[in-house]
Design a protein around this motif. Structure first.
Motif, PDB file in Angstrom:
ATOM      1  N   TYR A  31       0.842  -1.193   0.000  1.00 26.15           N
ATOM      2  CA  TYR A  31       0.000   0.000   0.000  1.00 26.15           C
ATOM      3  C   TYR A  31       0.880   1.246   0.000  1.00 26.15           C
ATOM      4  CZ  TYR A  31      -3.597   3.382   1.238  1.00 26.15           C
ATOM      5  OH  TYR A  31      -4.440   4.457   1.223  1.00 26.15           O
ATOM      6  N   ALA A  32       0.605   2.158  -0.919  1.00 30.16           N
ATOM      7  CA  ALA A  32       1.211   3.488  -0.963  1.00 30.16           C
ATOM      8  C   ALA A  32       2.734   3.465  -0.852  1.00 30.16           C
ATOM      9  CB  ALA A  32       0.607   4.384   0.116  1.00 30.16           C
ATOM     10  N   GLY A  33       3.362   2.541  -1.553  1.00 31.66           N
ATOM     11  CA  GLY A  33       4.813   2.498  -1.577  1.00 31.66           C
ATOM     12  C   GLY A  33       5.460   1.736  -0.436  1.00 31.66           C
ATOM     13  N   PHE A  34       4.669   0.978   0.321  1.00 32.06           N
ATOM     14  CA  PHE A  34       5.196   0.145   1.408  1.00 32.06           C
ATOM     15  C   PHE A  34       4.688  -1.282   1.235  1.00 32.06           C
ATOM     16  CE2 PHE A  34       5.094   4.397   3.234  1.00 32.06           C
ATOM     17  CZ  PHE A  34       6.348   4.500   3.803  1.00 32.06           C
ATOM     18  N   VAL A  35       5.512  -2.251   1.636  1.00 26.99           N
ATOM     19  CA  VAL A  35       5.101  -3.649   1.658  1.00 26.99           C
ATOM     20  C   VAL A  35       5.092  -4.097   3.118  1.00 26.99           C
ATOM     21  CG1 VAL A  35       7.445  -4.554   1.285  1.00 26.99           C
ATOM     22  CG2 VAL A  35       5.477  -5.953   0.674  1.00 26.99           C
ATOM     23  N   TYR A  36       4.125  -4.949   3.473  1.00 26.93           N
ATOM     24  CA  TYR A  36       3.935  -5.411   4.847  1.00 26.93           C
ATOM     25  C   TYR A  36       3.984  -6.934   4.884  1.00 26.93           C
ATOM     26  CZ  TYR A  36       2.364  -0.665   5.519  1.00 26.93           C
ATOM     27  OH  TYR A  36       2.323   0.705   5.553  1.00 26.93           O
ATOM     28  N   GLU A  37       4.689  -7.494   5.861  1.00 27.19           N
ATOM     29  CA  GLU A  37       4.746  -8.932   6.132  1.00 27.19           C
ATOM     30  C   GLU A  37       4.078  -9.136   7.486  1.00 27.19           C
ATOM     31  OE1 GLU A  37       5.522 -11.332   4.214  1.00 27.19           O
ATOM     32  OE2 GLU A  37       6.705 -12.880   5.181  1.00 27.19           O
ATOM     33  N   ILE A  38       3.000  -9.926   7.547  1.00 30.75           N
ATOM     34  CA  ILE A  38       2.113  -9.959   8.709  1.00 30.75           C
ATOM     35  C   ILE A  38       2.009 -11.381   9.264  1.00 30.75           C
ATOM     36  CG2 ILE A  38      -0.217  -9.424   9.523  1.00 30.75           C
ATOM     37  CD1 ILE A  38      -0.434  -7.687   6.871  1.00 30.75           C
ATOM     38  N   GLY A  39       2.302 -11.531  10.568  1.00 35.17           N
ATOM     39  CA  GLY A  39       2.128 -12.814  11.247  1.00 35.17           C
ATOM     40  C   GLY A  39       3.030 -13.888  10.675  1.00 35.17           C
ATOM     41  N   GLY A  40       2.567 -15.132  10.736  1.00 36.55           N
ATOM     42  CA  GLY A  40       3.295 -16.259  10.183  1.00 36.55           C
ATOM     43  C   GLY A  40       3.943 -17.127  11.251  1.00 36.55           C
ATOM     44  N   CYS A  41       4.945 -17.884  10.826  1.00 39.69           N
ATOM     45  CA  CYS A  41       5.695 -18.770  11.710  1.00 39.69           C
ATOM     46  C   CYS A  41       7.167 -18.430  11.627  1.00 39.69           C
ATOM     47  CB  CYS A  41       5.524 -20.226  11.287  1.00 39.69           C
ATOM     48  SG  CYS A  41       3.907 -20.901  11.656  1.00 39.69           S
ATOM     49  N   GLY A  42       7.775 -18.298  12.790  1.00 37.52           N
ATOM     50  CA  GLY A  42       9.225 -18.165  12.866  1.00 37.52           C
ATOM     51  C   GLY A  42       9.799 -19.508  13.256  1.00 37.52           C
ATOM     52  N   SER A  43      11.052 -19.551  13.499  1.00 33.63           N
ATOM     53  CA  SER A  43      11.679 -20.793  13.949  1.00 33.63           C
ATOM     54  C   SER A  43      12.465 -20.482  15.213  1.00 33.63           C
ATOM     55  CB  SER A  43      12.613 -21.327  12.867  1.00 33.63           C
ATOM     56  OG  SER A  43      13.164 -22.552  13.239  1.00 33.63           O
ATOM     57  N   PRO A  44      12.082 -21.005  16.357  1.00 34.29           N
ATOM     58  CA  PRO A  44      11.158 -22.113  16.585  1.00 34.29           C
ATOM     59  C   PRO A  44       9.735 -21.680  16.970  1.00 34.29           C
ATOM     60  CG  PRO A  44      12.395 -21.747  18.580  1.00 34.29           C
ATOM     61  CD  PRO A  44      12.867 -20.718  17.574  1.00 34.29           C
ATOM     62  N   THR A  45       9.423 -20.386  16.968  1.00 31.99           N
ATOM     63  CA  THR A  45       8.114 -19.922  17.418  1.00 31.99           C
ATOM     64  C   THR A  45       7.092 -19.956  16.279  1.00 31.99           C
ATOM     65  OG1 THR A  45       9.197 -18.461  18.990  1.00 31.99           O
ATOM     66  CG2 THR A  45       6.883 -18.019  18.510  1.00 31.99           C
ATOM     67  N   VAL A  71       3.475 -16.362  15.106  1.00 30.27           N
ATOM     68  CA  VAL A  71       3.985 -15.104  15.649  1.00 30.27           C
ATOM     69  C   VAL A  71       2.971 -13.992  15.368  1.00 30.27           C
ATOM     70  CG1 VAL A  71       6.406 -15.769  15.439  1.00 30.27           C
ATOM     71  CG2 VAL A  71       5.293 -14.550  13.552  1.00 30.27           C
ATOM     72  N   SER A  72       3.091 -12.895  16.105  1.00 30.82           N
ATOM     73  CA  SER A  72       2.195 -11.749  15.912  1.00 30.82           C
ATOM     74  C   SER A  72       2.909 -10.563  15.277  1.00 30.82           C
ATOM     75  CB  SER A  72       1.593 -11.324  17.260  1.00 30.82           C
ATOM     76  OG  SER A  72       2.625 -10.930  18.147  1.00 30.82           O
ATOM     77  N   SER A  79       9.895  -2.880  12.327  1.00 32.83           N
ATOM     78  CA  SER A  79       8.744  -3.429  13.052  1.00 32.83           C
ATOM     79  C   SER A  79       7.693  -2.342  13.177  1.00 32.83           C
ATOM     80  CB  SER A  79       9.146  -3.872  14.459  1.00 32.83           C
ATOM     81  OG  SER A  79      10.017  -4.958  14.395  1.00 32.83           O
ATOM     82  N   THR A  80       6.436  -2.751  13.181  1.00 31.16           N
ATOM     83  CA  THR A  80       5.342  -1.832  13.466  1.00 31.16           C
ATOM     84  C   THR A  80       4.355  -2.560  14.379  1.00 31.16           C
ATOM     85  OG1 THR A  80       3.754  -0.264  12.501  1.00 31.16           O
ATOM     86  CG2 THR A  80       4.057  -2.386  11.339  1.00 31.16           C
ATOM     87  N   THR A  81       3.187  -2.010  14.577  1.00 29.87           N
ATOM     88  CA  THR A  81       2.219  -2.544  15.532  1.00 29.87           C
ATOM     89  C   THR A  81       1.930  -4.023  15.260  1.00 29.87           C
ATOM     90  OG1 THR A  81       1.205  -0.356  15.565  1.00 29.87           O
ATOM     91  CG2 THR A  81      -0.034  -2.163  16.584  1.00 29.87           C
ATOM     92  N   SER A  82       2.194  -4.872  16.251  1.00 29.73           N
ATOM     93  CA  SER A  82       1.952  -6.309  16.128  1.00 29.73           C
ATOM     94  C   SER A  82       0.465  -6.623  16.113  1.00 29.73           C
ATOM     95  CB  SER A  82       2.592  -7.059  17.308  1.00 29.73           C
ATOM     96  OG  SER A  82       3.980  -6.966  17.254  1.00 29.73           O
ATOM     97  N   LEU A  83       0.130  -7.771  15.534  1.00 32.50           N
ATOM     98  CA  LEU A  83      -1.242  -8.282  15.618  1.00 32.50           C
ATOM     99  C   LEU A  83      -1.608  -8.488  17.087  1.00 32.50           C
ATOM    100  CD1 LEU A  83      -0.959 -11.019  12.859  1.00 32.50           C
ATOM    101  CD2 LEU A  83      -2.584  -9.115  12.811  1.00 32.50           C
ATOM    102  N   PRO A  84      -2.887  -8.400  17.440  1.00 30.59           N
ATOM    103  CA  PRO A  84      -3.281  -8.648  18.828  1.00 30.59           C
ATOM    104  C   PRO A  84      -3.186 -10.119  19.230  1.00 30.59           C
ATOM    105  CG  PRO A  84      -5.186  -8.038  17.507  1.00 30.59           C
ATOM    106  CD  PRO A  84      -3.990  -7.912  16.622  1.00 30.59           C
ATOM    107  N   ALA A  85      -3.019 -11.006  18.245  1.00 33.54           N
ATOM    108  CA  ALA A  85      -2.874 -12.441  18.513  1.00 33.54           C
ATOM    109  C   ALA A  85      -1.854 -13.008  17.531  1.00 33.54           C
ATOM    110  CB  ALA A  85      -4.218 -13.153  18.337  1.00 33.54           C
TER     111      ALA A  85
END
Length: 187
Positions: free
Chosen positions: A69-83, A86-87, A105-111
């Motif tokens: 959106y508007a010249g920015f890309v966002y990567e949201i949630g998912g799985c890390g290793s070993p967690t 993630v939020s 980093s920006t505002t994390s998901l609430p879950a």
């Protein structure tokens, strides 16, 4: 299986993170933080893709979702290793040549959520469904600030059925979630 997220921009298409992912034994995950971009995907002279590596994510992640959106890309949630899940939410500016600026980093998901789907509409990101030990019907939305950061995530109307690993699109003010896995079926 490979678990990257993908996003289309004006400069090309982005392939973010991914790798092999074992949801039952997250210590064996083989995830990457690599971000690749297909610059000028409309090269009809050769039909070949012009894939180049650009700025890597700050951490290895898979099963995330991504939007632009508007010249920015966002990567949201998912799985890390070993967690897993993630939020975390990361964003980067998209340069005029299609490469990415540094990830922040920006505002994390609430879950913590993975295998959700997301869309952008009218200055808001919508995070739809997903999985965090059970299939989710929740839909979160967040305003996108002009500097690329996010405001506060809030819940809105839930899905009629809990799903994950679906895809979604926005068209003319409507959001469509298509396919995916539910509590009784998964293709």
């Amino acid at each position: 299986f490979f678990t990257s997220s993908n996003c289309v921009t004006n400069s090309g298409s982005l392939n973010l993170g991914g790798g092999s992912l074992n949801l039952t034994n997250t210590s064996s995950n083989n995830l990457t933080s690599t971000t690749n971009i297909n610059i000028n995907p409309t090269n009809t002279t050769t039909g070949n893709l012009n894939i180049q590596q650009t700025t890597s994510l700050p951490t290895a992640i898979g099963h995330a979702t991504s939007v632009e959106y508007a010249g920015f890309v966002y990567e949201i949630g998912g799985c890390g290793s070993p967690t897993c899940p993630v939020s975390s939410v990361y964003y980067a500016s998209i340069n005029s040549n299609g490469t990415l600026g540094s990830w922040q980093s920006t505002t994390s998901l609430p879950a913590a959520i993975h295998t959700a789907t997301s869309v952008v509409y009218d200055g808001y990101i919508y995070e739809i469904g997903g999985y965090n030990g059970g299939y989710l019907s929740s839909v979160y939305y967040v305003p996108i600030n002009s500097n690329g950061t996010l405001g506060t995530w809030q819940l809105t109307t839930s899905l009629p059925t809990a799903t994950s690993a679906a895809t979604s699109v926005e068209y003319a003010g409507y959001v469509y979630e298509i396919g995916g896995c539910g509590s009784t079926t998964c293709p």
